[in-house]
Each structure stands twice: as structure tokens, then as C-alpha cells.
Design a protein around this motif. Structure first.
Motif, PDB file in Angstrom:
ATOM      1  N   LYS A  23       1.149  -9.187  10.608  1.00  0.00           N
ATOM      2  CA  LYS A  23       1.092 -10.365  12.499  1.00  0.00           C
ATOM      3  C   LYS A  23       2.157  -9.519  12.389  1.00  0.00           C
ATOM      4  CE  LYS A  23      -0.620 -14.090  10.315  1.00  0.00           C
ATOM      5  NZ  LYS A  23      -0.534 -15.558   8.889  1.00  0.00           N
ATOM      6  N   ALA A  27       5.761  -3.795  11.295  1.00  0.00           N
ATOM      7  CA  ALA A  27       7.614  -4.099  11.679  1.00  0.00           C
ATOM      8  C   ALA A  27       7.892  -3.565  10.452  1.00  0.00           C
ATOM      9  CB  ALA A  27       7.748  -4.840  12.631  1.00  0.00           C
ATOM     10  N   LYS A  59      -5.286  -1.706  14.633  1.00  0.00           N
ATOM     11  CA  LYS A  59      -4.492  -1.699  15.560  1.00  0.00           C
ATOM     12  C   LYS A  59      -3.423  -0.967  15.619  1.00  0.00           C
ATOM     13  CE  LYS A  59      -2.561  -4.827  19.182  1.00  0.00           C
ATOM     14  NZ  LYS A  59      -2.074  -5.787  19.766  1.00  0.00           N
ATOM     15  N   ALA A  63       4.609  -0.908  14.419  1.00  0.00           N
ATOM     16  CA  ALA A  63       5.058  -0.903  15.924  1.00  0.00           C
ATOM     17  C   ALA A  63       6.775  -0.517  16.030  1.00  0.00           C
ATOM     18  CB  ALA A  63       5.078  -1.910  16.504  1.00  0.00           C
ATOM     19  N   ALA A  65      10.405   0.082  13.805  1.00  0.00           N
ATOM     20  CA  ALA A  65      11.911  -0.881  12.809  1.00  0.00           C
ATOM     21  C   ALA A  65      11.555  -2.448  13.599  1.00  0.00           C
ATOM     22  CB  ALA A  65      12.731  -0.187  12.712  1.00  0.00           C
ATOM     23  N   ILE A  67      12.019  -5.333  14.737  1.00  0.00           N
ATOM     24  CA  ILE A  67      13.415  -5.682  16.050  1.00  0.00           C
ATOM     25  C   ILE A  67      13.713  -6.621  15.474  1.00  0.00           C
ATOM     26  CG2 ILE A  67      13.176  -5.967  18.496  1.00  0.00           C
ATOM     27  CD1 ILE A  67      10.636  -4.452  18.663  1.00  0.00           C
ATOM     28  N   ILE A  84      18.920   2.723   8.504  1.00  0.00           N
ATOM     29  CA  ILE A  84      17.641   3.799   8.539  1.00  0.00           C
ATOM     30  C   ILE A  84      17.938   4.936   7.365  1.00  0.00           C
ATOM     31  CG2 ILE A  84      16.494   5.822   9.480  1.00  0.00           C
ATOM     32  CD1 ILE A  84      16.495   3.759  11.301  1.00  0.00           C
ATOM     33  N   GLY A 109      10.225   3.676  14.855  1.00  0.00           N
ATOM     34  CA  GLY A 109       9.958   3.909  13.404  1.00  0.00           C
ATOM     35  C   GLY A 109       8.736   4.004  13.334  1.00  0.00           C
ATOM     36  N   GLU A 112       8.576   7.682  13.667  1.00  0.00           N
ATOM     37  CA  GLU A 112       9.303   8.866  12.818  1.00  0.00           C
ATOM     38  C   GLU A 112       8.636   8.764  11.923  1.00  0.00           C
ATOM     39  OE1 GLU A 112      12.805   6.550  14.491  1.00  0.00           O
ATOM     40  OE2 GLU A 112      13.674   7.903  15.320  1.00  0.00           O
ATOM     41  N   GLU A 132      12.644   2.777  21.934  1.00  0.00           N
ATOM     42  CA  GLU A 132      14.648   2.066  21.686  1.00  0.00           C
ATOM     43  C   GLU A 132      15.115   2.511  22.744  1.00  0.00           C
ATOM     44  OE1 GLU A 132      12.428   4.978  20.046  1.00  0.00           O
ATOM     45  OE2 GLU A 132      12.833   4.652  17.927  1.00  0.00           O
ATOM     46  N   GLY A 140      16.314   6.335  15.765  1.00  0.00           N
ATOM     47  CA  GLY A 140      17.580   6.151  15.218  1.00  0.00           C
ATOM     48  C   GLY A 140      16.724   6.975  13.096  1.00  0.00           C
TER      49      GLY A 140
HETATM   50  N1  CAA Z   1       9.347  -5.165  15.370  1.00  0.00           N
HETATM   51  C1  CAA Z   1       8.879  -6.919  15.225  1.00  0.00           C
HETATM   52  N2  CAA Z   1       8.278  -7.567  15.340  1.00  0.00           N
HETATM   53  C2  CAA Z   1       7.084  -6.907  16.073  1.00  0.00           C
HETATM   54  C3  CAA Z   1       7.613  -4.718  16.563  1.00  0.00           C
HETATM   55  C4  CAA Z   1       8.930  -4.671  16.347  1.00  0.00           C
HETATM   56  N3  CAA Z   1       8.648  -3.715  15.995  1.00  0.00           N
HETATM   57  N4  CAA Z   1       6.253  -5.371  17.034  1.00  0.00           N
HETATM   58  C5  CAA Z   1       5.836  -5.967  17.428  1.00  0.00           C
HETATM   59  N5  CAA Z   1       5.812  -6.935  17.080  1.00  0.00           N
HETATM   60  C6  CAA Z   1       5.027  -8.064  16.813  1.00  0.00           C
HETATM   61  C7  CAA Z   1       5.722  -9.321  17.993  1.00  0.00           C
HETATM   62  O1  CAA Z   1       6.776  -9.751  17.741  1.00  0.00           O
HETATM   63  C8  CAA Z   1       4.224  -9.853  17.607  1.00  0.00           C
HETATM   64  O2  CAA Z   1       5.084 -11.230  16.834  1.00  0.00           O
HETATM   65  P1  CAA Z   1       4.559 -12.461  17.396  1.00  0.00           P
HETATM   66  O3  CAA Z   1       2.536 -12.586  17.222  1.00  0.00           O
HETATM   67  O4  CAA Z   1       4.816 -13.549  16.425  1.00  0.00           O
HETATM   68  O5  CAA Z   1       4.616 -12.687  18.802  1.00  0.00           O
HETATM   69  C9  CAA Z   1       3.059  -8.516  16.946  1.00  0.00           C
HETATM   70  O6  CAA Z   1       3.994  -8.107  16.232  1.00  0.00           O
HETATM   71  C10 CAA Z   1       2.086  -8.901  17.612  1.00  0.00           C
HETATM   72  O7  CAA Z   1       3.008  -7.913  18.964  1.00  0.00           O
HETATM   73  P2  CAA Z   1       2.347  -8.160  20.878  1.00  0.00           P
HETATM   74  O8  CAA Z   1       2.310  -9.250  20.854  1.00  0.00           O
HETATM   75  O9  CAA Z   1       3.740  -7.630  20.957  1.00  0.00           O
HETATM   76  O10 CAA Z   1       1.569  -6.995  20.377  1.00  0.00           O
HETATM   77  P3  CAA Z   1       0.727  -6.424  22.225  1.00  0.00           P
HETATM   78  O11 CAA Z   1      -0.320  -6.013  21.909  1.00  0.00           O
HETATM   79  O12 CAA Z   1       0.724  -7.465  23.286  1.00  0.00           O
HETATM   80  O13 CAA Z   1       1.663  -5.129  22.195  1.00  0.00           O
HETATM   81  C11 CAA Z   1       3.007  -3.328  21.514  1.00  0.00           C
HETATM   82  C12 CAA Z   1       1.579  -4.003  20.924  1.00  0.00           C
HETATM   83  C13 CAA Z   1       2.830  -2.533  22.873  1.00  0.00           C
HETATM   84  C14 CAA Z   1       2.832  -2.028  19.839  1.00  0.00           C
HETATM   85  C15 CAA Z   1       4.483  -4.538  21.483  1.00  0.00           C
HETATM   86  O14 CAA Z   1       4.061  -5.249  20.391  1.00  0.00           O
HETATM   87  C16 CAA Z   1       5.694  -3.606  21.302  1.00  0.00           C
HETATM   88  O15 CAA Z   1       6.171  -3.255  22.513  1.00  0.00           O
HETATM   89  N6  CAA Z   1       6.055  -3.313  20.059  1.00  0.00           N
HETATM   90  C17 CAA Z   1       7.095  -3.488  20.336  1.00  0.00           C
HETATM   91  C18 CAA Z   1       7.367  -1.615  19.762  1.00  0.00           C
HETATM   92  C19 CAA Z   1       9.137  -0.944  19.472  1.00  0.00           C
HETATM   93  O16 CAA Z   1       9.603  -1.102  20.615  1.00  0.00           O
HETATM   94  N7  CAA Z   1       9.070  -0.508  18.489  1.00  0.00           N
HETATM   95  C20 CAA Z   1      10.565   0.415  18.265  1.00  0.00           C
HETATM   96  C21 CAA Z   1      11.116  -0.404  17.480  1.00  0.00           C
HETATM   97  S1  CAA Z   1      13.146  -0.466  17.370  1.00  0.00           S
HETATM   98  C22 CAA Z   1      12.938   1.285  16.495  1.00  0.00           C
HETATM   99  O17 CAA Z   1      11.930   1.717  15.724  1.00  0.00           O
HETATM  100  C23 CAA Z   1      14.355   1.544  15.721  1.00  0.00           C
HETATM  101  C24 CAA Z   1      14.839   3.164  15.063  1.00  0.00           C
HETATM  102  O18 CAA Z   1      14.479   3.976  15.631  1.00  0.00           O
HETATM  103  C25 CAA Z   1      13.911   3.293  13.794  1.00  0.00           C
END
Ligand code: CAA
Length: 258
Positions: A23, A27, A59, A63, A65, A67, A84, A109, A112, A132, A140
Motif C-alpha cells: 500500500k 516505502a 510496481k 519508492a 524512505a 515520507i 539512515i 532510499g 540507495e 529527494e 541520505g
Molecule cells: N513514503 C511513504 N509513502 C509513500 C511513498 C514514500 N516514499 N511513496 C509512495 N507512497 C504511498 C503514497 O503516499 C500512496 O499512499 P496512499 O494510497 O495512502 O495515498 C501510495 O504509496 C501509492 O502512491 P501514489 O498514489 O503516489 O502512486 P503513483 O503511482 O501515483 O506514484 C510515485 C508513484 C511516483 C512513486 C509516487 O508515489 C512518489 O513520488 N513517491 C515518493 C517518491 C520519493 O520522493 N522518494 C524519496 C523519499 S525520501 C528518501 O528516500 C530519503 C533518503 O534518501 C533515504
């Protein structure tokens, strides 16, 4: 151990970890990374396991860490917890080889985590990115460090500064992924490669991993010396005698990991 966020199983001589938070597109929260660490401890201790595979869903590999979990944290929360580093470091510390089998999104992440593995096999649906910057933070868990070592400075800058995703073909051309596999064959082909690796002499497999990793952490001369000394030590193994005898006798070697 009961795992909530991953599925852990053994297929032949391969330890398989499937990220399982569908779901949230897998993440990566703290519990999930702790669970990967516990699974690694088990696989490293299991003499039957010669190679580890980490995969996700069709899929998303992952996606990024989580958020939602990070949104409320302030500087002292992450600094004090050494966020991290604490539990993610278990992955690159693994001495057995680890393959990431990536389909769909490997972002932040997730990218990464894949880069912490020894190699990435990508489905033709894979997408890699370090987005990010769009969240007001920077990578990170090695994105600004392992990515340039894999794809070069120009493409790493481009990906980290523009948040652009690259597809499997571009990732392979750039050197980020070892192979591209049709999505419906990803797990099958990755497990077959992992089983091949696990069929070789485990100490030699571990020496090769250690030696290739030296290429990133030392000068060429230091690395060559490390390789040569490790090469010398392979001649202390019964598996060296067996491997060479089997070649001379035109039969399959029976390695005993010793
Ligand atoms: N953290 C928490 N929840 C996440 C997530 C994440 N990184 N990525 C996706 N989800 C969740 C969404 O919030 C959504 O939850 P709900 O159904 O409860 O709303 C569910 O997964 C499905 O996601 P989408 O509806 O957004 O699906 P999409 O197909 O429209 O888009 C996506 C897919 C392009 C991957 C988009 O979800 C997205 O951009 N995700 C975030 C990607 C991101 O920014 N990653 C970096 C995180 S920060 C990090 O990782 C720091 C580090 O260096 C360690």
C-alpha cells in the motif's frame, strides 16, 4: 522472528527477501530496515545460503524512505538517531553476495538500497531516481556517493538536482544495472544467477566480493595488492585443489566451502 514488512524465505541455496508494504509502494520505514537486518543475520549464519536476493513488487522495488514517518522529524531527531546509518549499514556489511531484483520504482532510499547491493538486475519496467530535492531534502543513504561512482558525476548530478527518473535502458547504459530482464522473468532469472553463485566455493565468492569492493575504497596499487594477497590465500583452500583437479579430470567440481 515474525516479519511484518518483508517476506523471508530460502529457495535452494538462495536467501530471498521480498519487500512487502504494497500500500505504501514498499516505502522503507525503520521497522522494515530492522527486519532486513535480522533476515541478513539469519542468512549469514545459515551455511546453506550462498547468495541473497532482495526484491519488491511489480510496481515498486521501493519508492523511498517513508515520507510520512519522516515528515515531523527535526534536526535533533535525525542527528541523535544518526538516521539512515544506524540500521541501513547492515546491508553493505553483508559478506555474502546480495543481488537487488528491481521492477518498477526504485526511488530515493529505494534506489540507495538497491545500490547497497552488489549488483542490480532490472526488469524492463524499472525506474531509478533520487527525487529527494522535491521534498526539501537531499539523498541520505548514499545517493550522492554511490550513484556518481556507478553512473559518473554528470548523470548523478542530473538525477539528484532535477529529480529526473531514468529507465532500465538508460540505467544499464550508465552502468547502474548489470542486466535488464523482461519483467515476467525477473525473479526466475535472478534466482537462477543467485543459485549459480551459491554453487561456487563460498570463501572464494566472499573473497571476490571483498576484492571488487576494494576497487572503490583504495588506490589502484592498494587494490591490486589486496587482490594479489587474497588470490594467494585462495591456494590454501581445499576448493582450489578440487576446482583445478575437476578441470584436469574433466568433471564437475564438488566444492565444500573450505
Ligand atoms: N513514503 C511513504 N509513502 C509513500 C511513498 C514514500 N516514499 N511513496 C509512495 N507512497 C504511498 C503514497 O503516499 C500512496 O499512499 P496512499 O494510497 O495512502 O495515498 C501510495 O504509496 C501509492 O502512491 P501514489 O498514489 O503516489 O502512486 P503513483 O503511482 O501515483 O506514484 C510515485 C508513484 C511516483 C512513486 C509516487 O508515489 C512518489 O513520488 N513517491 C515518493 C517518491 C520519493 O520522493 N522518494 C524519496 C523519499 S525520501 C528518501 O528516500 C530519503 C533518503 O534518501 C533515504
Amino acid at each position: 522472528m515474525n516479519y511484518e514488512n518483508i517476506i523471508v524465505e530460502t529457495r535452494g541455496k538462495v536467501g530471498l527477501i521480498t519487500l512487502n508494504r504494497p500500500k505504501a509502494l514498499n516505502a522503507l520505514n525503520d521497522t522494515l530496515i530492522d527486519e532486513i537486518g535480522a533476515a541478513f543475520d539469519g542468512f549469514e549464519a545459515d551455511e546453506n545460503v550462498g547468495c541473497i536476493v532482495i526484491t519488491g513488487s511489480e510496481k515498486a522495488f521501493a519508492a523511498g524512505a517513508d515520507i510520512g514517518a519522516m515528515a515531523g522529524w527535526n534536526f535533533m531527531d535525525v542527528y541523535k538517531a544518526n538516521y539512515i546509518s544506524r540500521n541501513w549499514d547492515r546491508i553493505p556489511r553483508c559478506r555474502k553476495p546480495v543481488i537487488a531484483a528491481v521492477a518498477g520504482f526504485a526511488l530515493g532510499g529505494g534506489c540507495e538500497l538497491a545500490m547497497m547491493c552488489d549488483m542490480i538486475y532490472a526488469a524492463d519496467t524499472a525506474k531509478f531516481g533520487q527525487p529527494e530535492i522535491k521534498l526539501g531534502i537531499l539523498p541520505g543513504a548514499g545517493g550522492t556517493q554511490r550513484l556518481p561512482r556507478a553512473v559518473g558525476k554528470a548523470k548523478a548530478m542530473d538525477m539528484c538536482l532535477t529529480a529526473r527518473f531514468i529507465d532500465a535502458q538508460e540505467a544499464e547504459r550508465a552502468g547502474l544495472v548489470a542486466r535488464i530482464i523482461p519483467a515476467d522473468k525477473l525473479l526466475e532469472e535472478t534466482l537462477a544467477a543467485a543459485e549459480t553463485i551459491a554453487g561456487f566455493s563460498l570463501p572464494v565468492v566472499m573473497m571476490i566480493k571483498e576484492s571488487v569492493n576494494r576497487a572503490y575504497e583504495s588506490s589502484l596499487q592498494e587494490g591490486l595488492l589486496f587482490e594479489r594477497r587474497t588470490f594467494h590465500s585462495a591456494f590454501a583452500l581445499a576448493d582450489q585443489k578440487e576446482g583445478m583437479a575437476a578441470f584436469v579430470e574433466k568433471r564437475k567440481p564438488a566444492f565444500r566451502d573450505s
